[in-house]
Design a protein around this motif. Structure first.
Motif, PDB file in Angstrom:
ATOM      1  N   ASP A   1      -7.808   4.043   4.714  1.00  0.00           N
ATOM      2  CA  ASP A   1      -7.380   5.099   3.803  1.00  0.00           C
ATOM      3  C   ASP A   1      -8.452   5.426   2.769  1.00  0.00           C
ATOM      4  OD1 ASP A   1      -5.702   7.015   2.806  1.00  0.00           O
ATOM      5  OD2 ASP A   1      -4.321   5.627   1.828  1.00  0.00           O
TER       6      ASP A   1
ATOM      7  N   ILE B   1       4.109   1.877   5.995  1.00  0.00           N
ATOM      8  CA  ILE B   1       3.118   1.164   5.198  1.00  0.00           C
ATOM      9  C   ILE B   1       3.696   0.627   3.891  1.00  0.00           C
ATOM     10  CG2 ILE B   1       1.256   2.510   6.212  1.00  0.00           C
ATOM     11  CD1 ILE B   1       0.962   3.944   3.519  1.00  0.00           C
TER      12      ILE B   1
ATOM     13  N   SER C   1       2.829   2.639  12.046  1.00  0.00           N
ATOM     14  CA  SER C   1       1.732   2.243  11.160  1.00  0.00           C
ATOM     15  C   SER C   1       2.310   1.339  10.082  1.00  0.00           C
ATOM     16  CB  SER C   1       1.073   3.467  10.527  1.00  0.00           C
ATOM     17  OG  SER C   1      -0.056   3.084   9.760  1.00  0.00           O
ATOM     18  N   ARG C   2       1.672   0.162   9.896  1.00  0.00           N
ATOM     19  CA  ARG C   2       2.108  -0.802   8.892  1.00  0.00           C
ATOM     20  C   ARG C   2       0.908  -1.315   8.110  1.00  0.00           C
ATOM     21  NH1 ARG C   2       6.710  -4.589  11.941  1.00  0.00           N
ATOM     22  NH2 ARG C   2       8.388  -3.010  11.872  1.00  0.00           N
ATOM     23  N   ASP C   3       1.189  -1.844   6.918  1.00  0.00           N
ATOM     24  CA  ASP C   3       0.158  -2.419   6.073  1.00  0.00           C
ATOM     25  C   ASP C   3      -0.512  -3.605   6.761  1.00  0.00           C
ATOM     26  OD1 ASP C   3      -0.911  -2.584   3.142  1.00  0.00           O
ATOM     27  OD2 ASP C   3      -0.359  -4.636   3.669  1.00  0.00           O
ATOM     28  N   ARG C   4      -1.774  -3.842   6.428  1.00  0.00           N
ATOM     29  CA  ARG C   4      -2.528  -4.930   7.046  1.00  0.00           C
ATOM     30  C   ARG C   4      -1.907  -6.294   6.776  1.00  0.00           C
ATOM     31  NH1 ARG C   4      -5.713  -7.592   3.259  1.00  0.00           N
ATOM     32  NH2 ARG C   4      -5.983  -6.508   1.257  1.00  0.00           N
TER      33      ARG C   4
ATOM     34  N   GLU D   1       0.851  -1.178   0.000  1.00  0.00           N
ATOM     35  CA  GLU D   1       0.000   0.000   0.000  1.00  0.00           C
ATOM     36  C   GLU D   1       0.894   1.237   0.000  1.00  0.00           C
ATOM     37  OE1 GLU D   1      -3.012  -0.567  -0.283  1.00  0.00           O
ATOM     38  OE2 GLU D   1      -3.660  -2.280   0.896  1.00  0.00           O
TER      39      GLU D   1
ATOM     40  N   CYS E   1      -2.863  -0.389  11.952  1.00  0.00           N
ATOM     41  CA  CYS E   1      -3.001  -1.246  10.782  1.00  0.00           C
ATOM     42  C   CYS E   1      -3.581  -0.444   9.612  1.00  0.00           C
ATOM     43  CB  CYS E   1      -3.920  -2.414  11.127  1.00  0.00           C
ATOM     44  SG  CYS E   1      -4.047  -3.698   9.878  1.00  0.00           S
ATOM     45  N   TYR E   2      -2.814  -0.317   8.535  1.00  0.00           N
ATOM     46  CA  TYR E   2      -3.245   0.420   7.356  1.00  0.00           C
ATOM     47  C   TYR E   2      -4.127  -0.449   6.466  1.00  0.00           C
ATOM     48  CZ  TYR E   2      -3.046   2.763   2.827  1.00  0.00           C
ATOM     49  OH  TYR E   2      -3.388   3.347   1.639  1.00  0.00           O
TER      50      TYR E   2
ATOM     51  N   TYR F   1       6.150   5.782   9.920  1.00  0.00           N
ATOM     52  CA  TYR F   1       5.148   5.383   8.927  1.00  0.00           C
ATOM     53  C   TYR F   1       5.778   4.344   8.020  1.00  0.00           C
ATOM     54  CZ  TYR F   1       0.758   6.397   6.468  1.00  0.00           C
ATOM     55  OH  TYR F   1      -0.505   6.332   5.930  1.00  0.00           O
TER      56      TYR F   1
END
Length: 276
Positions: free
Chosen positions: A153, A52, A66-69, A4, A81-82, A50
């Protein structure tokens, strides 16, 4: 793994926002309000990274990530969870029913051309429910994976809907996600979309994750409604300097490269107010 990417867009003017809002009236049957989050909020004015675009060992002093799902949370930290909740990654189109992709009068899928992402059609309660079923499944994965919060998002996708839906539909849809996140013990953050910050109590959003509010001098549009519970990501040296000049003692602020590359990769940038 689907990577993402960060989004950096200017927000609607008040006139554009009003026009979008009038496109889709907020239906009486739309969900309003949401239960309070069971999970604690990200600590305010904390070291933030950040990630992601791919996880990597957080730098010293970082306590919120914050990290990607599809990534794993960082051990011992507060993890967000992004989730790309309002649009579709190019390689995930076949995972969605064709009628859930927003289409123009000719039946062609409407694309966010900046990121080559199809926009999801949240214009009716029935479609919102179906889309939320899938997105909430991802939120379930965030919860079971060990994240403490979720960051959906493209809340501002109505800007790119060509008038097919407006702000009321966006608010109704994010409320579905908020309720589900809270039921799973997760806090939920508002991503960008300054014009809808005033509705945070109705939509159940707990904190804000904001790109380039320093660059566009609008961080106060979020602190007015979220107080110090605002996380700021900048992508330029000017944006970082402006954000730090006004908010370094109150908010979590970081500068990243626009593609949020992992540390060690070409083009990786990470700066904080202490680097100025």
């Amino acid at each position: 793994m689907s990577i993402e990417r960060a989004r950096s867009r200017r927000f609607l003017t008040a006139v554009a926002a009003l026009a979008a809002a009038l496109t889709t009236p907020f239906l009486a049957s739309s969900p309003v309000g949401a239960s309070a989050a069971a999970a604690p909020l990200p600590p305010a004015h904390a070291g933030f990274d950040y990630q992601i675009g791919g996880g990597y060992p957080p730098p010293a002093g970082v306590s919120v990530v914050s990290r990607d799902r599809e990534d794993s949370p960082a051990a011992g930290l507060y993890n967000i969870c992004y989730v790309n909740a309002f649009q579709v990654q190019p390689d995930e189109l076949d995972e969605w029913a064709p009628d859930l992709l927003l289409r123009d009068a000719n039946g062609d899928v409407i694309i966010d051309e900046e990121w080559d992402e199809a926009i999801l059609d949240i214009g009716t309660p029935a479609k919102r429910d179906r889309i939320a079923d899938k997105v909430n499944g991802w939120i379930d994965g965030c919860a079971s994976g060990g994240f403490q919060a979720v960051e959906p998002d493209n809340y501002d996708s109505y800007e790119r809907s060509r008038g097919r839906f407006g702000t009321s539909a966006a608010r109704a849809f994010i409320t579905l996600l908020s309720r589900h996140a809270h039921d799973k013990g997760l806090a939920i953050g508002q991503k960008n979309t300054a014009d809808l910050a005033e509705f945070r109590d109705d939509t159940g959003l707990d904190f804000a994750v904001v790109e380039e509010c320093g660059q566009y001098e609008e961080c106060d549009a979020f602190t007015e409604y979220f107080g110090d519970n605002v996380i700021v990501i900048e992508y330029t040296s000017k944006g970082l300097a402006t954000a730090c000049a006004g908010w370094r003692d109150r908010l979590s602020i970081v500068r990243r490269d626009i593609d949020v590359r992992p540390a060690g990769g070409d083009g990786h940038i990470r700066q904080t107010c202490s680097d100025l």
